[in-house]
Motif scaffolding. Structure first.
Motif, PDB file in Angstrom:
ATOM      1  N   GLN A 192       0.819  -1.204   0.000  1.00 40.20           N
ATOM      2  CA  GLN A 192       0.000   0.000   0.000  1.00 40.20           C
ATOM      3  C   GLN A 192       0.859   1.262   0.000  1.00 40.20           C
ATOM      4  O   GLN A 192       0.556   2.228  -0.701  1.00 40.20           O
ATOM      5  N   ASN A 193       1.945   1.261   0.753  1.00 41.53           N
ATOM      6  CA  ASN A 193       2.828   2.425   0.758  1.00 41.53           C
ATOM      7  C   ASN A 193       3.555   2.579  -0.572  1.00 41.53           C
ATOM      8  O   ASN A 193       3.799   3.701  -1.017  1.00 41.53           O
ATOM      9  N   PHE A 194       3.872   1.463  -1.225  1.00 40.41           N
ATOM     10  CA  PHE A 194       4.472   1.532  -2.555  1.00 40.41           C
ATOM     11  C   PHE A 194       3.487   2.165  -3.543  1.00 40.41           C
ATOM     12  O   PHE A 194       3.842   3.059  -4.307  1.00 40.41           O
ATOM     13  N   LEU A 195       2.225   1.719  -3.505  1.00 37.81           N
ATOM     14  CA  LEU A 195       1.208   2.292  -4.389  1.00 37.81           C
ATOM     15  C   LEU A 195       0.963   3.765  -4.079  1.00 37.81           C
ATOM     16  O   LEU A 195       0.808   4.588  -4.995  1.00 37.81           O
TER      17      LEU A 195
ATOM     18  N   HIS B 277       6.386   8.131   1.962  1.00 36.13           N
ATOM     19  CA  HIS B 277       5.889   6.819   1.510  1.00 36.13           C
ATOM     20  C   HIS B 277       7.047   5.951   1.011  1.00 36.13           C
ATOM     21  O   HIS B 277       7.074   4.751   1.265  1.00 36.13           O
ATOM     22  N   LYS B 278       7.989   6.567   0.330  1.00 35.11           N
ATOM     23  CA  LYS B 278       9.141   5.814  -0.178  1.00 35.11           C
ATOM     24  C   LYS B 278       9.970   5.261   0.974  1.00 35.11           C
ATOM     25  O   LYS B 278      10.375   4.096   0.950  1.00 35.11           O
ATOM     26  N   CYS B 279      10.209   6.072   1.983  1.00 36.70           N
ATOM     27  CA  CYS B 279      10.981   5.607   3.144  1.00 36.70           C
ATOM     28  C   CYS B 279      10.263   4.473   3.864  1.00 36.70           C
ATOM     29  O   CYS B 279      10.900   3.509   4.298  1.00 36.70           O
ATOM     30  N   VAL B 280       8.945   4.579   3.980  1.00 32.34           N
ATOM     31  CA  VAL B 280       8.180   3.537   4.670  1.00 32.34           C
ATOM     32  C   VAL B 280       8.226   2.231   3.892  1.00 32.34           C
ATOM     33  O   VAL B 280       8.521   1.179   4.454  1.00 32.34           O
ATOM     34  N   TYR B 281       7.964   2.284   2.584  1.00 29.05           N
ATOM     35  CA  TYR B 281       7.956   1.007   1.862  1.00 29.05           C
ATOM     36  C   TYR B 281       9.359   0.423   1.765  1.00 29.05           C
ATOM     37  O   TYR B 281       9.517  -0.787   1.787  1.00 29.05           O
TER      38      TYR B 281
ATOM     39  N   TRP C 228      12.863  -6.821  -3.050  1.00 26.68           N
ATOM     40  CA  TRP C 228      11.697  -6.245  -3.709  1.00 26.68           C
ATOM     41  C   TRP C 228      11.945  -4.808  -4.129  1.00 26.68           C
ATOM     42  O   TRP C 228      11.385  -4.352  -5.111  1.00 26.68           O
ATOM     43  N   VAL C 229      12.755  -4.079  -3.367  1.00 30.50           N
ATOM     44  CA  VAL C 229      12.894  -2.642  -3.611  1.00 30.50           C
ATOM     45  C   VAL C 229      14.216  -2.259  -4.275  1.00 30.50           C
ATOM     46  O   VAL C 229      14.395  -1.109  -4.640  1.00 30.50           O
TER      47      VAL C 229
END
Length: 67
Positions: A27-30, A52-56, A64-65
């Motif tokens: 969800q944070n990625f989206l 959001h980027k830091c969280v995901y 994955w990232v």
């Protein structure tokens, strides 16, 4: 030689109370992608989307990232 950045995990999000944080990661990625697209489209600064980027990046597995 540069110093490695310390990684911290975000605080508990009550929307995702379970131990498995896969949905929270997704969800944070989206949210980051949507924020980045809309701010770029409006000609605004994308730096407001970095939370959001830091969280995901802190919740998602590294493979994955990192691409």
């Amino acid at each position: 030689m540069s110093r490695p950045r310390s990684r911290t995990t975000e605080l508990l999000d009550h929307c995702f109370p379970n131990q498995n944080q896969t949905k929270n990661c997704w969800q944070n990625f989206l949210d980051f992608q949507h924020c980045e697209d809309t701010t770029t489209e409006k000609g605004r600064d994308v730096s407001i989307c970095l939370w959001h980027k830091c969280v995901y990046k802190s919740l998602c597995p590294l493979f994955w990232v990192t691409a």
